[in-house]
Every structure is written in C-alpha cells, then in structure tokens.
Design an enzyme around this catalytic site. Structure first.
Site, PDB file in Angstrom:
ATOM      1  N   SER A  50      13.129 -18.795  26.333  1.00 29.44           N
ATOM      2  CA  SER A  50      12.424 -17.728  25.624  1.00 29.44           C
ATOM      3  C   SER A  50      13.384 -16.980  24.715  1.00 29.44           C
ATOM      4  O   SER A  50      13.033 -15.994  24.101  1.00 29.44           O
ATOM      5  CB  SER A  50      11.808 -16.755  26.630  1.00 29.44           C
ATOM      6  OG  SER A  50      12.822 -16.256  27.472  1.00 29.44           O
ATOM      7  N   SER A  68      28.406 -11.547  22.545  1.00 31.12           N
ATOM      8  CA  SER A  68      27.830 -12.892  22.499  1.00 31.12           C
ATOM      9  C   SER A  68      26.591 -13.030  21.639  1.00 31.12           C
ATOM     10  O   SER A  68      26.210 -14.150  21.293  1.00 31.12           O
ATOM     11  CB  SER A  68      27.544 -13.368  23.922  1.00 31.12           C
ATOM     12  OG  SER A  68      26.709 -12.439  24.574  1.00 31.12           O
ATOM     13  N   ASP A 127      24.023 -12.698  40.386  1.00 33.98           N
ATOM     14  CA  ASP A 127      24.040 -13.949  41.151  1.00 33.98           C
ATOM     15  C   ASP A 127      25.446 -14.532  41.301  1.00 33.98           C
ATOM     16  O   ASP A 127      25.802 -15.056  42.358  1.00 33.98           O
ATOM     17  CB  ASP A 127      23.068 -14.985  40.555  1.00 33.98           C
ATOM     18  CG  ASP A 127      23.276 -15.227  39.081  1.00 33.98           C
ATOM     19  OD1 ASP A 127      23.605 -14.263  38.364  1.00 33.98           O
ATOM     20  OD2 ASP A 127      23.113 -16.377  38.633  1.00 33.98           O
ATOM     21  N   GLU A 172      28.541  -9.311  34.594  1.00 33.16           N
ATOM     22  CA  GLU A 172      27.103  -9.431  34.854  1.00 33.16           C
ATOM     23  C   GLU A 172      26.456  -8.055  34.863  1.00 33.16           C
ATOM     24  O   GLU A 172      27.102  -7.062  35.202  1.00 33.16           O
ATOM     25  CB  GLU A 172      26.867 -10.049  36.241  1.00 33.16           C
ATOM     26  CG  GLU A 172      27.207 -11.517  36.350  1.00 33.16           C
ATOM     27  CD  GLU A 172      26.773 -12.091  37.700  1.00 33.16           C
ATOM     28  OE1 GLU A 172      27.093 -11.478  38.741  1.00 33.16           O
ATOM     29  OE2 GLU A 172      26.098 -13.134  37.703  1.00 33.16           O
ATOM     30  N   GLY A 223      21.599  -8.312  37.961  1.00 35.40           N
ATOM     31  CA  GLY A 223      21.583  -9.773  37.781  1.00 35.40           C
ATOM     32  C   GLY A 223      22.878 -10.382  38.287  1.00 35.40           C
ATOM     33  O   GLY A 223      23.549 -11.126  37.582  1.00 35.40           O
ATOM     34  N   LYS A 233      24.976 -19.353  21.142  1.00 34.04           N
ATOM     35  CA  LYS A 233      24.274 -20.518  21.702  1.00 34.04           C
ATOM     36  C   LYS A 233      24.282 -21.737  20.785  1.00 34.04           C
ATOM     37  O   LYS A 233      24.181 -22.869  21.251  1.00 34.04           O
ATOM     38  CB  LYS A 233      22.834 -20.126  22.030  1.00 34.04           C
ATOM     39  CG  LYS A 233      22.708 -19.213  23.245  1.00 34.04           C
ATOM     40  CD  LYS A 233      22.775 -20.013  24.539  1.00 34.04           C
ATOM     41  CE  LYS A 233      22.475 -19.133  25.751  1.00 34.04           C
ATOM     42  NZ  LYS A 233      22.550 -19.908  27.012  1.00 34.04           N
TER      43      LYS A 233
END
Lengths: 306, 306
Positions: free
Chosen positions: A76, A302, A208, A202, A206, A51
């Site tokens: 969060s 990641s 989507d 995914e 989850g 990130k």
C-alpha cells in the site's frame, strides 16, 4: 549470504534508474542533538523513497525470459510506486495489489507510473495469496518488499553513497521496518568502516525487531498503531533478522511525538519534507537515544511521501 | 556600475559564511511545465534565504574601523536574519529594527542569531528614520536591503553558482522584490551566457517593476496584499531598476493561487519547503508565463521561511 560485492554490483546496475541523492547537514540540528549529523535525503529519491533501489536491483536481476512476463507486488506504500517505476523503466508490466482503502494519492501515483492496480479487501483477503495467484496465473515474478538478497543488496546502496559522502563517522542510524534497508546498509557499512556502530530505529509500538532481539528469535506483534506507516511490519524477515542480529549494535525506539518533533524540525529549519517512517533516525538523534560517546552520525532519511 | 568581476570577488569573499546550495530537478515538474527546469535551492541557504549573500558581502566590505561599531538594519523578514548571521560571523553587534507586529518566529530567529531587536510601531513610525537614527547615535553602519552595489554583487553569486551547475540554458527566472537578486543575477548571467534570456517574476498585486517598465520610469504602488511577503516592495531601487531595464527581457506576473499551486507541487513531489516569495519563479514556469520557444530554465527558489 549477501556480500559487499553484491551491493557494489547493485550500485552499478541501478545507477541509470535511481537518483544519487544529496547528503545534507544542519548546524541547528547538530546543536539540538549534540551530534554532527549527516542526512542522506532519500526523500528526494525517485518515487519519494529508497524503495526504488531494491526494486530496480530486483527487476534488473530477473532473467530476460521472465521479466517479459511482468512483475507483481503487494503494497500500500512506497514499494508499490518503486516497483511501478522500475517496471516502466524496463518496459514490462507491473501489477500491484493494493488494499481498497489505501490513500487515493498513493493509488493515483502508482497508476500514474503505469502500473495496473488490483484492489482487495484487507479484512477479508490475504494480500500474499493474491500476489501469488496473479504471479502463477500470468507468469509474472513476485517482487518481495524486503526479505530477498536482491532487494537487500539494492537497499544497501543508499548507505554506500552516504558513507562515501561523509567519510569516517561514529554511527550509522537507519529506519527499521522489514529490515531490508538496515541489513543491506549494515553489510556495506561494516565493509567500508569496520568500527562503525550501527543502530536500527523502530517506532515504539512497532517494536517487532526490538522484541525479537530480546527473545533471541523472530517474534511477531499485533499490527501496530503508529504514524510511521512504512514501519508497521509485524515480523522480522527470515533473511534480514540474522544479518541485523549480527551487525547492528542496538534497536532504538522512538515515540510518535518524537517522530513529529523531528519532522517539524526538518521542515521548519532544513526546509525538507520527510514522512514519519523516514524521520525515525532523525528522531533518535534529536532525542538522544544513541549511547554516550558517539559524536557523529550518518542518518538515512528514507522517504518523503506524506 | 557593478561588474561581473565584483560578483566573482564577492563569491570568494562570502564563501566561508554561506552554503553552496544544491541545484535540483524534477521530471514531474518538467512534465507539468513543459520545460527543463533547474532549481537553485536557496531555501537551504543559511538563514533560509539568499539574503545572507548580500549581507555577508556588505559586512565584509565595510572598513575595519567601522565594522567594529556594529551594523543596523530595518526588516521584518529574511534580510534581518541575514544581517544577524553575518554580524555574528564577524563578531560585531547587529541592531535590527522590526515592527512590533512582526511574526514571533521571525523575531525569535533574529534574536537567536545574536542580534538586538528594536521594535517600532509601523503605523506611526518610519523604519528608515529609526534605522538612520540608530546608525548616527552609535556609529553603526546601515545595511540596506537591496539598493546598494555590495548587496547586488553578493546576491549575484546565487545565479553564478546556478549557471555553473546547469551549463547552457535558454532562460534565467528570478523572483523580483527590490531587485537586488535579479540585478546581480542578470549581470553575472549575461557575462557567462550572453544569449541567455532573463525574466523577473512579481506577484500580480506587487507589480511595481511591471508598472515602472511600462511607464519607463520608477513608479510606486500602494503596499500590496500578497502571500509573497518578501516581494511587497512598493518602488523599484534607484540602482537596481536601470540594470533590470537593461538586461531583463520581461517582468512576469503570477497570482497568489499560482504561487500556492507551485509551492504545493514543490512540497508534495520534490519534498522541499519554499516560501511564497521564493516560489514565484517556479509558478511562472508551471503556469507557462515564459515566451514560446524557451525549453530550459534556471530558476532561483529564493527562500524557505514560512
């Protein structure tokens, strides 16, 4: 539109802030998966995840007169720490809206990086509204978690380093939450290796992106229950979704048990700590989710924040 | 006498078998220890520890007519796996004498590398006698765990790679069990950086080197009770002890609690898995056991098998 050139420029821009993380391999993992796997260890990245790449590129792209007024983010998780680290590097103030019930370790880490944490009740208050309000009151710039060209370009630098390390591979396998990492990675990967086959992964609950691809448009899901807490997005990004539709061959799904098994193999045999969200790519390889005919895979691990 | 030249030759000899492991750093660890620390990650080594270096150099130094008769070793730990891997690489048979109550995972790993495991009752039988008997019956060569020039030269290659990666540092900090790793590392380190200060680290209860240094001769201790199971030797080696007396400035001691704290920091912040024996050097840095005035330390994390 985000170009490979923007990703190359981001790589130069963020280079003083980020770590160039290693690429690891394991004969045992290869034997188990039937693939030659190259793992990009973003668990070793500053702040414990990829990130920081997007956050650093975003903050370094904000005009000078604005960056002095600080930045704000709602998260969060790993994005919060990344924004805090990048802000510290630029000597500007970061305000992070975090839910009251966020893990104490993540709160402490974000504060330790020098950020101001604003708590909110995630059952009563809307975090986007809180972030927007702080931004408008203070003049601080809101740093979005994934759906922005500067973030996407920053995240793409991970795949660039990875493919520079591996040379030609059959596939690129990337965790898929909001899609910032996968979309940026896909753009740079296709520019460097036009024949590379790209897969997003995914958690099964989850899903989507998986459902959105089936529907041919962005559809939202209920907040998913999965150990992969970094991949609990409920709706693909407006910018990331079309890039992924265009460049990614298939959205693969893995179960929480498959994620746990991959984490355990990475821990016991490769001696590395990878968080659930970070291990979905390894899980997809280990449980043979990739199509037949693929022999080598570049896989992004990641993050490593448990 | 073992020379730096023998270590350089060992490095070339074993290069096709071993991994060149990375050197890692952590700003957070540095802040906590007050030192600039460079960690040689032998937890990522083949078989999960540095032991493959010595085993590979030993097996590759055995004359051709002897190596065909196989090798034998007695070990319940990392040496067993290392000998098994090296033997597999040379297409020769390895027989490993392991105690009946060795951890099932270590037994399984040693067998998985293709070795034949001979169990014995460690309360009734003498492992050295068993190893020697197998060797004499089969013509196999006994591979000693540490006290042999070929083993010492092989282990020294770890420090050579480390110091090639760090450049000039004030100190070298090495786990100390039998002394193979420390003695080999000391020889090469002093040849490359004559002013380097070298420290061996033992668990507080497994302090045979510490006591031997005080006594000015090799003294043995009762089998120690420590979580650092790879450092439970009870008597310094006849070859390793004088080298260490000559080149090592001080034997440092760390408690099991200090080892645990170092392991936890390595896990939570550096995302790497290090076994207790492998973490004693990091523990010595973290708990300020090095003398004042030292600002940078090259530290060997010797293994990662939990």
């Amino acid at each position: 539109m985000i170009t490979q050139q923007q990703i190359r420029e981001a790589a130069v821009r963020i280079q003083p802030i980020i770590h160039h993380t290693p690429v690891m391999t394991s004969q045992l993992f290869d034997a188990a998966s039937g693939l030659r796997c190259y793992f990009k260890c973003e668990n070793f990245q500053r702040g414990g995840s990829f990130k920081i790449r997007g956050a650093a590129n975003f903050l370094l792209s904000i005009p000078e007169e604005d960056i002095r007024k600080g930045v704000v983010a709602f998260s969060s998780g790993n994005h919060a720490q990344a924004v805090a680290i990048a802000a510290g590097h630029l000597n500007t103030k970061a305000t992070i809206a975090m839910p009251e019930d966020a893990p104490a370790s993540k709160l402490a880490a974000t504060k330790a990086y020098g950020a101001t944490v604003v708590s909110y009740d995630r059952f009563k208050e809307d975090r986007e509204a809180i972030g927007t309000r702080i931004a408008s009151e203070t003049g601080a710039t809101l740093v979005p978690p994934f759906d922005h060209p500067w973030i996407i370009a920053g995240q793409g630098t991970a795949a660039r380093e990875l493919l520079d390390g591996t040379g030609q591979v059959d596939a690129l396998v990337v965790p898929l939450g909001g899609g910032g990492l996968l979309s940026g990675s896909s753009i740079i990967a296709k520019s460097q290796q036009p024949d590379i086959r790209i897969f997003g992964v995914e958690p099964e609950s989850g899903n989507d992106y998986y459902l959105s691809r089936k529907a041919g448009k962005r559809v939202s899901i209920a907040p998913p229950d999965t150990i992969a807490d970094g991949l609990r997005t409920t709706l693909p990004g407006a910018i990331t979704f079309p890039i992924i539709e265009n460049l990614v061959e298939e959205i693969l799904l893995v179960t929480d048990d498959e994620i746990r098994a991959a984490m355990e193999l990475l821990r016991s045999r490769m001696k590395i700590v990878v968080e659930p969200s970070g291990a979905v790519g390894a899980a997809a390889c280990l449980f043979h989710k990739l199509p037949e005919g693929i022999r080598s895979a570049a896989v992004i691990l990641s993050g490593g924040n448990l």
